[in-house]
Design an enzyme around this catalytic site. Structure first.
Site, mmCIF file in Angstrom:
data_model
loop_
_atom_site.group_PDB
_atom_site.id
_atom_site.type_symbol
_atom_site.label_atom_id
_atom_site.label_comp_id
_atom_site.label_asym_id
_atom_site.label_seq_id
_atom_site.Cartn_x
_atom_site.Cartn_y
_atom_site.Cartn_z
ATOM 1 C CD GLU A 184 35.710 42.175 39.695
ATOM 2 O OE1 GLU A 184 34.775 41.749 38.417
ATOM 3 O OE2 GLU A 184 36.320 41.894 40.158
ATOM 4 C CB SER A 266 36.744 42.350 62.556
ATOM 5 O OG SER A 266 36.123 41.142 62.203
ATOM 6 C CG ASP A 338 39.760 43.348 43.793
ATOM 7 O OD1 ASP A 338 39.743 42.130 43.662
ATOM 8 O OD2 ASP A 338 39.368 44.353 42.698
ATOM 9 C CG ASP A 341 40.472 40.817 38.392
ATOM 10 O OD1 ASP A 341 39.737 41.850 38.990
ATOM 11 O OD2 ASP A 341 41.678 40.759 39.245
ATOM 12 C CG ASP A 506 46.438 49.913 42.832
ATOM 13 O OD1 ASP A 506 45.414 50.778 43.619
ATOM 14 O OD2 ASP A 506 47.028 50.340 41.917
#
Length: 783
Positions: A184, A266, A338, A341, A506
């Protein structure tokens, strides 16, 4: 040379030898005989095998086995335990002085240890008992009076271990394996300088034809109606001062060896019995992390009345993290969903404050004011009062009630898929790709952890904290990616995209996933033969050093126009290269040096530290992209950039190795650098603590070994390897990157490194006949 000088040299040598012998005698742990300790309820034996791996046998209780694990961790890795604890607490300056102050400010601001304190009450009663037993074992080890050399050098003794200390290190692991915050920050810088379209240039999306871990027909029921969140049309603009403040946290993390390594990842995979010679599954895993001294992992074999696990533990944690028990085996790779934020808080947002006092060795205490919003800590002001927009971090690992410890302890006990998945329900983070196999022949995969649900944005850029972009809970456990006994009998993970487009949730935006090269190479190798696979053949896949990056870039690089005789000769070396990155290879060295220069092509736009990945380089060269242009270097096309970067690369190699290419080889510069976290850069003692050796592999090979920019050293890689044979679990294999002992003068400080480099393994066996020469210490119950 005079007789007097000879005598002086002899005296110095004798004194030095005496000092070494004294240091060894006062720092090496007791490994034989018997010792009576309060905290164990019955007799426990600790039998160390020929490589120093402890085989713990407790008959009275499982807690006794975990006590003994804490005891041997303290015996062999006391410094590592204390250093890791100080990292989580943000107390490095207390023993290392002012140079560590920036790291402590970062650690205190994020609040890793504070969050760990909130997690302890959320654990199950069994986990609390196990953690308490482990704590007692560590403290019993500390009290044995054998001091690690680091404590003597720095002049302090470790404080008693606490239950919270055993939870805190997992928070740092979650940070190391969850880098969306960094993306980000880079994304915000990119949009500011290159516009929204620049994101795809700097951080290209995952290729449409790249392999996914699960296929569409393996997705859980009810998860195939696609409703993907759109990307932001634009991101709020942040001033350079705020971006610099955010970047300071990244620099502090890098000083700690966390994140910022393109290609870090990995591999793990599991093959059903239909694909193997034995008719039972084979499971392989090799987590790629920082290669430190001592190594992160500590191999151990724990046997209590019901606890029976063997594999890789981490000092500080009371469980086998990766390994097997008598029926079930598991491996992990990072999912990297994700889960972070950045929120730009509006003016007037209500903030809470706390003051952290950082003690600094040889200097005055430092006061740090940490502010928090409802989203999380403000990480953009570094304690300052007026720095412009305040940016808060929201992250699943900083939320209260983390029960990940329950999950790992549960895995150690799991006897089947139902118990395995029941344990994973408690898993919070860092989200991992768990592959599974059992002795009944079943195989499976699960990606547990808290993954935020976002509505209306994809989480790739900072957003306003005005309430318009809030999480709507977490993905339900049943709808997280998983499969059981897949029809094709194969699951391959290499930090690549988890699900195809049909999955309706997502997990991350398309720039989060690792480049597909490792996953593609593993899949190609494992599907080249439909059945009859053996452990030895799987071993060869785990050690593969064939570069698919070279395969993609080859036609573009070979079209370059060389500038000068050295560039011409280097290009000729590459023309006949098969892409195998061996220690003796000259072309491999040239290729990695050239790729390193090409990966810096965005520095004009984003600063000297910016390194794009190999997929971004490929896209630029294919399209004659804008990043090839460099006003400062007078370059206007990718053709010109290829010429210039090849010359830069070979000139650099010539400076290091001479102009005769016959004297070049990859291993002369590409060496594993297992560096000590405190003394690795201290010239006077680094020779004692650091360990190095030439290594094969490169950028995104299966045996990943990306050279470090500027040094060519391998600082990250397969920190641990295991191959589990479910037809005969005691024929399984494992090996660490260095050795069991953290003592630089210990017998087992680096005896696994030679095997690790050569692609050899230790027997992952609970049978004493496989242990070689042994020594046994007995713990007796005391009051």
């Amino acid at each position: 040379m005079g007789r007097g000088l000879l005598w002086l040299i002899l005296v110095i040598l004798v004194l030095a030898l005496a000092a070494v012998l004294w240091l060894r005698s006062t720092s090496n742990p007791r490994t034989s005989g018997s010792v009576t300790l309060p905290g164990v309820s019955g007799q426990v034996t600790i039998t160390r095998d020929a490589w120093g791996v402890p085989h713990i046998r407790a008959t009275a209780s499982d807690e006794d086995a975990v006590f003994a694990l804490g005891f041997v961790h303290a015996q062999d890795r006391a410094w590592q335990l204390d250093f890791q604890r100080r990292v989580t607490q943000g107390r490095l300056s207390e023993v290392l002085g002012a140079p560590a102050l920036g790291q402590d400010k970062f650690l205190r601001t994020w609040g890793f240890y504070r969050t760990a304190q909130s997690a302890l009450p959320a654990l199950s009663e069994r986990s609390k008992r196990m953690v308490a037993a482990y704590t007692a074992g560590v403290n019993a080890g500390f009290k044995q009076g054998k001091m690690a050399p680091e404590f003597r050098i720095l002049g302090y003794t470790p404080e008693p271990w606490t239950d919270v200390d055993s939870i805190a290190w997992s928070k740092l692991m979650a940070y190391d394996l969850g880098g969306n915050y960094e993306d980000e920050v880079l994304g915000a810088r990119t949009v500011k300088r290159l516009g929204q379209s620049g994101l795809g240039e700097i951080m290209p999306p995952y290729p449409e034809n790249g392999p996914t871990i699960l296929s569409a027909d393996e997705l859980p029921a009810g998860t195939t109606a696609q409703t993907r969140a759109p990307a932001l049309a634009a991101a709020p603009t942040l001033p350079d001062s705020t971006l610099a403040a955010l970047h300071s946290h990244l620099l502090a993390a890098r000083e700690l060896g966390l994140q910022a390594v393109p290609g870090k990842g990995s591999n793990d995979w599991v093959m059903a019995g239909s694909r193997t010679a034995s008719g039972k599954p084979i499971l392989a895993d090799d987590p790629h992390l920082s290669l430190t001294s001592p190594m992160l992992w500590y191999l151990a074999d724990l046997q209590g009345p019901t606890l029976k696990s063997i594999g890789a533990s981490i000092p500080g944690l009371p469980a086998i993290v990766i390994g097997r028990n008598e029926r079930v085996a598991w491996g992990v790779t990072n999912v990297n969903p994700d889960v972070q934020d950045l929120y730009i808080e509006p003016a007037g947002t209500k903030l809470t404050e706390r003051t952290e006092i950082i003690k600094v060795k040889g200097a005055e205490d430092v006061r740090l004011v940490v502010r928090e919003s409802s989203h999380g800590p403000i990480i953009s002001d570094a304690g300052a009062a007026d720095v412009g927009p305040r940016v808060a971090l929201k992250w699943t690992a900083l939320q209260p009630g983390d029960t990940t410890m329950d999950a790992f302890l549960g895995l150690n006990y799991a006897q089947n898929w139902a118990e395995f998945t029941a344990a994973l329900r408690s898993y919070v983070g860092p989200s991992q790709n768990f592959v599974y196999a059992d002795t009944d022949g079943n195989t499976g995969y699960y990606a547990p952890g808290r993954v935020p649900i976002r509505s209306g944005w994809d989480g790739s850029l900072p957003v306003s904290g005005d309430g318009s972009r809030e999480w709507a809970g977490y993905l339900p456990f049943e709808q997280l990616p998983h499969t059981y006994n897949p029809a094709d009998g194969l699951v391959v993970t290499a930090n690549n995209r988890v699900t195809p487009d049909e999955y309706r949730f997502d997990l991350a935006n398309e720039r989060n996933w690792a480049e597909p090269y490792r996953a593609q190479r593993i899949t190609d190798l494992l599907t080249a033969k439909a059945q009859g696979w053996t452990v030895d053949e799987v071993r060869k896949v785990q050690l593969d050093t064939q570069s698919l990056v070279w395969q993609d870039l080859k036609p573009l690089l070979l079209a370059a126009r060389p500038d000068g005789d050295l560039s011409t000769r280097a290009l000729e070396q590459l023309r006949g290269w098969d892409g195998n990155q061996t220690v003796s290879s000259v072309p491999s060295l040239i290729f990695e040096a050239w790729l390193m220069k090409l990966q810096s092509m965005a520095r004009d736009e984003l600063g000297n530290e910016t390194q794009i990945n190999s997929l971004a380089v490929l896209n630029q060269l294919k399209t004659d992209g804008e990043l090839c242009q460099s006003e400062s270097a007078g370059l206007s096309t990718c053709a010109a950039t290829l010429t210039a970067t090849l010359k830069q690369a070979v000139d650099d190699l010539s400076t290091r190795l001479g102009s005769d290419l016959g004297g070049w080889s990859y291993g002369k510069l590409h060496t594993v650098a297992s560096k000590h976290r405190a003394f690795g850069d201290v010239a006077e003692v680094s020779w004692l603590f650091n360990h190095s050796a030439p290594t094969p592999g490169g950028t995104n090979t299966v045996n990943v070994a990306r050279p470090e920019v500027g040094t060519y050293r391998q600082t990250h890689g397969a920190s641990y390897r295991q191959i589990v044979d479910l037809s005969a679990p005691n024929r399984s294999l494992y090996v660490g990157s260095l050795g069991q002992s953290g003592n630089p003068l210990g017998n087992h400080v680096s005896d696994q490194q030679k095997m690790w480099v050569a692609g050899e393994y230790l027997p992952m066996s609970t049978d004493a006949k496989d242990w070689g020469k042994t020594v046994t210490l007995t713990l007796e119950a005391g009051k």
